[in-house]
Design a protein around this motif. Structure first.
Motif, PDB file in Angstrom:
ATOM      1  N   ILE A 147       0.852  -1.183   0.000  1.00 28.75           N
ATOM      2  CA  ILE A 147       0.000   0.000   0.000  1.00 28.75           C
ATOM      3  C   ILE A 147       0.890   1.235   0.000  1.00 28.75           C
ATOM      4  CG2 ILE A 147      -1.888   1.202   1.151  1.00 28.75           C
ATOM      5  CD1 ILE A 147      -2.519  -1.489   2.572  1.00 28.75           C
ATOM      6  N   THR A 148       0.582   2.158  -0.901  1.00 27.78           N
ATOM      7  CA  THR A 148       1.363   3.380  -1.047  1.00 27.78           C
ATOM      8  C   THR A 148       0.590   4.547  -0.437  1.00 27.78           C
ATOM      9  OG1 THR A 148       2.250   2.508  -3.118  1.00 27.78           O
ATOM     10  CG2 THR A 148       2.575   4.850  -2.700  1.00 27.78           C
ATOM     11  N   TYR A 149       1.324   5.371   0.293  1.00 28.63           N
ATOM     12  CA  TYR A 149       0.750   6.565   0.921  1.00 28.63           C
ATOM     13  C   TYR A 149       1.600   7.773   0.558  1.00 28.63           C
ATOM     14  CZ  TYR A 149      -1.989   3.474   3.931  1.00 28.63           C
ATOM     15  OH  TYR A 149      -2.862   2.533   4.401  1.00 28.63           O
ATOM     16  N   ASP A 150       0.960   8.913   0.556  1.00 29.25           N
ATOM     17  CA  ASP A 150       1.660  10.184   0.404  1.00 29.25           C
ATOM     18  C   ASP A 150       1.610  10.885   1.756  1.00 29.25           C
ATOM     19  OD1 ASP A 150       2.946  12.317  -1.196  1.00 29.25           O
ATOM     20  OD2 ASP A 150       1.147  13.429  -0.605  1.00 29.25           O
ATOM     21  N   LEU A 151       2.772  11.267   2.256  1.00 27.38           N
ATOM     22  CA  LEU A 151       2.853  12.037   3.494  1.00 27.38           C
ATOM     23  C   LEU A 151       2.950  13.504   3.119  1.00 27.38           C
ATOM     24  CD1 LEU A 151       3.203  12.540   6.519  1.00 27.38           C
ATOM     25  CD2 LEU A 151       5.638  12.004   6.228  1.00 27.38           C
ATOM     26  N   ASP A 152       1.970  14.279   3.521  1.00 27.52           N
ATOM     27  CA  ASP A 152       1.989  15.726   3.327  1.00 27.52           C
ATOM     28  C   ASP A 152       3.023  16.286   4.296  1.00 27.52           C
ATOM     29  OD1 ASP A 152       1.569  18.470   3.359  1.00 27.52           O
ATOM     30  OD2 ASP A 152      -0.613  18.310   3.486  1.00 27.52           O
ATOM     31  N   ASP A 171       4.722  10.500  23.944  1.00 28.07           N
ATOM     32  CA  ASP A 171       3.495  11.113  23.422  1.00 28.07           C
ATOM     33  C   ASP A 171       3.717  11.734  22.040  1.00 28.07           C
ATOM     34  OD1 ASP A 171       5.043  13.276  24.125  1.00 28.07           O
ATOM     35  OD2 ASP A 171       3.480  14.285  25.277  1.00 28.07           O
ATOM     36  N   TYR A 172       4.646  11.183  21.284  1.00 25.86           N
ATOM     37  CA  TYR A 172       4.911  11.686  19.944  1.00 25.86           C
ATOM     38  C   TYR A 172       3.776  11.314  18.993  1.00 25.86           C
ATOM     39  CZ  TYR A 172       9.669  12.546  21.505  1.00 25.86           C
ATOM     40  OH  TYR A 172      10.766  13.007  22.186  1.00 25.86           O
ATOM     41  N   ASP A 173       3.473  12.229  18.084  1.00 16.51           N
ATOM     42  CA  ASP A 173       2.507  11.949  17.024  1.00 16.51           C
ATOM     43  C   ASP A 173       3.161  11.127  15.915  1.00 16.51           C
ATOM     44  OD1 ASP A 173       0.202  13.652  17.937  1.00 16.51           O
ATOM     45  OD2 ASP A 173       1.713  15.222  17.750  1.00 16.51           O
ATOM     46  N   ILE A 174       4.409  11.484  15.595  1.00 14.52           N
ATOM     47  CA  ILE A 174       5.178  10.819  14.546  1.00 14.52           C
ATOM     48  C   ILE A 174       6.589  10.576  15.083  1.00 14.52           C
ATOM     49  CG2 ILE A 174       6.179  11.035  12.220  1.00 14.52           C
ATOM     50  CD1 ILE A 174       3.846  12.893  11.490  1.00 14.52           C
ATOM     51  N   VAL A 175       7.117   9.386  14.819  1.00 17.10           N
ATOM     52  CA  VAL A 175       8.507   9.073  15.140  1.00 17.10           C
ATOM     53  C   VAL A 175       9.136   8.502  13.881  1.00 17.10           C
ATOM     54  CG1 VAL A 175      10.108   7.770  16.600  1.00 17.10           C
ATOM     55  CG2 VAL A 175       7.927   8.566  17.553  1.00 17.10           C
ATOM     56  N   ILE A 176      10.342   8.977  13.572  1.00 13.89           N
ATOM     57  CA  ILE A 176      11.079   8.519  12.391  1.00 13.89           C
ATOM     58  C   ILE A 176      12.439   8.025  12.852  1.00 13.89           C
ATOM     59  CG2 ILE A 176      12.054   9.204  10.158  1.00 13.89           C
ATOM     60  CD1 ILE A 176       9.979  11.582  10.272  1.00 13.89           C
ATOM     61  N   GLY A 177      12.809   6.839  12.402  1.00 13.06           N
ATOM     62  CA  GLY A 177      14.116   6.313  12.782  1.00 13.06           C
ATOM     63  C   GLY A 177      14.319   4.904  12.268  1.00 13.06           C
ATOM     64  N   TYR A 187       8.613   5.014   9.677  1.00 10.67           N
ATOM     65  CA  TYR A 187       7.816   6.162  10.111  1.00 10.67           C
ATOM     66  C   TYR A 187       6.668   5.608  10.940  1.00 10.67           C
ATOM     67  CZ  TYR A 187      10.043   9.455   6.886  1.00 10.67           C
ATOM     68  OH  TYR A 187      10.942  10.262   6.234  1.00 10.67           O
ATOM     69  N   TYR A 188       6.543   6.085  12.158  1.00 12.04           N
ATOM     70  CA  TYR A 188       5.483   5.676  13.071  1.00 12.04           C
ATOM     71  C   TYR A 188       4.467   6.805  13.166  1.00 12.04           C
ATOM     72  CZ  TYR A 188       3.529   5.768  17.853  1.00 12.04           C
ATOM     73  OH  TYR A 188       2.713   5.889  18.944  1.00 12.04           O
ATOM     74  N   PHE A 189       3.201   6.444  13.050  1.00 14.80           N
ATOM     75  CA  PHE A 189       2.109   7.399  13.245  1.00 14.80           C
ATOM     76  C   PHE A 189       1.308   6.898  14.439  1.00 14.80           C
ATOM     77  CE2 PHE A 189       3.547   8.094   9.060  1.00 14.80           C
ATOM     78  CZ  PHE A 189       3.259   9.422   8.760  1.00 14.80           C
ATOM     79  N   GLY A 190       1.229   7.705  15.488  1.00 14.86           N
ATOM     80  CA  GLY A 190       0.612   7.252  16.720  1.00 14.86           C
ATOM     81  C   GLY A 190      -0.671   7.951  17.114  1.00 14.86           C
ATOM     82  N   THR A 191      -1.096   8.958  16.326  1.00 16.55           N
ATOM     83  CA  THR A 191      -2.311   9.695  16.682  1.00 16.55           C
ATOM     84  C   THR A 191      -3.165   9.945  15.439  1.00 16.55           C
ATOM     85  OG1 THR A 191      -1.291  11.870  16.350  1.00 16.55           O
ATOM     86  CG2 THR A 191      -1.122  10.914  18.576  1.00 16.55           C
ATOM     87  N   GLU A 192      -4.450  10.115  15.675  1.00 17.17           N
ATOM     88  CA  GLU A 192      -5.365  10.466  14.586  1.00 17.17           C
ATOM     89  C   GLU A 192      -4.947  11.784  13.952  1.00 17.17           C
ATOM     90  OE1 GLU A 192      -7.786   8.652  13.240  1.00 17.17           O
ATOM     91  OE2 GLU A 192      -7.482   7.003  14.651  1.00 17.17           O
ATOM     92  N   ALA A 209      -1.972  12.924  13.498  1.00 18.16           N
ATOM     93  CA  ALA A 209      -0.871  12.660  12.560  1.00 18.16           C
ATOM     94  C   ALA A 209      -1.378  11.998  11.287  1.00 18.16           C
ATOM     95  CB  ALA A 209       0.183  11.785  13.223  1.00 18.16           C
ATOM     96  N   LEU A 210      -2.359  11.109  11.422  1.00 17.68           N
ATOM     97  CA  LEU A 210      -2.880  10.391  10.262  1.00 17.68           C
ATOM     98  C   LEU A 210      -3.543  11.315   9.248  1.00 17.68           C
ATOM     99  CD1 LEU A 210      -4.397   7.175  11.881  1.00 17.68           C
ATOM    100  CD2 LEU A 210      -2.252   7.392  10.591  1.00 17.68           C
ATOM    101  N   ARG A 211      -3.973  12.493   9.658  1.00 15.48           N
ATOM    102  CA  ARG A 211      -4.605  13.440   8.721  1.00 15.48           C
ATOM    103  C   ARG A 211      -3.641  13.877   7.616  1.00 15.48           C
ATOM    104  NH1 ARG A 211      -7.338  16.565  13.418  1.00 15.48           N
ATOM    105  NH2 ARG A 211      -5.369  17.668  13.337  1.00 15.48           N
ATOM    106  N   PHE A 212      -2.346  13.716   7.832  1.00 11.06           N
ATOM    107  CA  PHE A 212      -1.340  14.123   6.850  1.00 11.06           C
ATOM    108  C   PHE A 212      -0.906  12.961   5.953  1.00 11.06           C
ATOM    109  CE2 PHE A 212      -1.170  17.178  10.244  1.00 11.06           C
ATOM    110  CZ  PHE A 212      -1.056  18.384   9.572  1.00 11.06           C
ATOM    111  N   LEU A 213      -1.532  11.810   6.123  1.00  5.43           N
ATOM    112  CA  LEU A 213      -1.190  10.602   5.382  1.00  5.43           C
ATOM    113  C   LEU A 213      -2.363  10.247   4.476  1.00  5.43           C
ATOM    114  CD1 LEU A 213       1.198   8.604   5.402  1.00  5.43           C
ATOM    115  CD2 LEU A 213      -0.067   7.272   7.095  1.00  5.43           C
TER     116      LEU A 213
END
Length: 162
Positions: A56-61, A100-106, A143-148, A150-154
């Motif tokens: 599944i492909t997503y675009d991150l704004d 409590d991060y919305d997004i974590v990258i690593g 890329y971790y998305f942990g909140t609704e 954050a998901l609005r940008f995906l």
């Protein structure tokens, strides 16, 4: 920015309650910028749980990074802070989320990382020694998305069978 999610079934709507709790960055939705990594994950999940593996492909704004979201970006290489963060999230003694991060990258903690985490937990290595031993290893990124919020940008842009 294009991100990929490899799994064993199509996802119409991301449901954060479905994520597994003791993952690298906690319970959430995980993607990678690396198509090959996502393909491997899709094939692995289909082998373990059945199904036809889609990619599944997503675009991150990228305006997400200027939106006030709580974002944590780790270096691409292993470091002590990342190692301890992954260890805390994977520790089953932690009954509540450790951040409590919305997004974590690593980096993704692969089998080599798990070995060093075990060595650290057993007192064989200090966190500094364990991270140093991982410095020369290439670790795929996640890329971790942990909140609704954050998901609005995906935004889902495509799906293909693999």
């Amino acid at each position: 920015m294009t991100l990929y999610h490899g799994t064993n079934a199509d996802i119409d709507r991301i449901d954060l309650t479905q994520g597994l709790r003791y993952k690298d960055f906690g319970k959430g939705f995980y993607l990678t910028p690396d198509r090959t990594t996502a393909l491997r994950m899709a094939q692995k999940r289909a082998r373990l749980f059945g199904g036809t593996p889609p990619l599944i492909t997503y675009d991150l704004d990228e305006s997400a990074f200027q939106s006030g979201l709580n974002v944590k970006v780790f270096p691409e290489k292993a470091c002590v802070e990342w190692l301890l963060f992954v260890d805390a999230n994977r520790d089953r003694k932690n009954a509540t989320p450790v951040h409590d991060y919305d997004i974590v990258i690593g980096p993704i903690a692969n089998d080599g990382v798990v070995l060093q985490l075990t060595n650290y937990r057993e007192g064989i290595y200090s966190p500094e020694e364990a991270a140093r031993l991982l410095q020369d290893k290439y670790l795929d990124q996640q890329y971790y998305f942990g909140t609704e919020r954050a998901l609005r940008f995906l935004h889902k842009t495509g799906i293909e069978s693999v």
